[in-house]
Enzyme design. Sequence first.
Site: not given
Ligand code: THU
Length: 142
Positions: A48-50, A59, A61, A97, A100
């Site tokens: 994940n890259i915020e 996310c 995935e 999520c 995804c």
């Molecule tokens: N996140 C994912 O990378 N994959 C998921 O299936 C659930 C959520 C990340 C998004 C965000 O950066 C952090 O998790 C919290 O929601």
Amino acid sequence: MSELTREEKQALIRAALDARTRAVAPYSRFTVGAALRSADGQVFTGCNIENAAFTPTSCAERTALFTAVSQGVTRFTDIAVVGAKMGEVNELVTAPCGVCRQALYEFCGPSLNVIMAKTPDDFIERTLGELLPFGFGPANIE
Ligand code: THU
């Protein structure tokens, strides 16, 4: 039903755990790694890259999926997903999520095997069809 051996599934989980170390998650502090296996046996990873604006966050995935697709690979059999709060042991498995699930459905359809893992020895599996019943995909708009 995945055709991977237990050892191949564990290798995919290890690849997801490794990708998770590269997560950029200063806001949620929840780090996720994913490893997507193509039909020809290649593994594409993502984390994940915020983003400070929140919405552009990707996310793990989708990072893995779009990396693979951008390299011309569009057929997949399995994905391993791992996630936990930084520095904590995860009590729950991390399931993809809703966004995804939809993105994966576009390329993988309902048969993709989704491996949701805490460790290489502790994981559950569901098909994407089980996680996204009555999924909407390319066939629906033909
Ligand atoms: N996140 C994912 O990378 N994959 C998921 O299936 C659930 C959520 C990340 C998004 C965000 O950066 C952090 O998790 C919290 O929601």
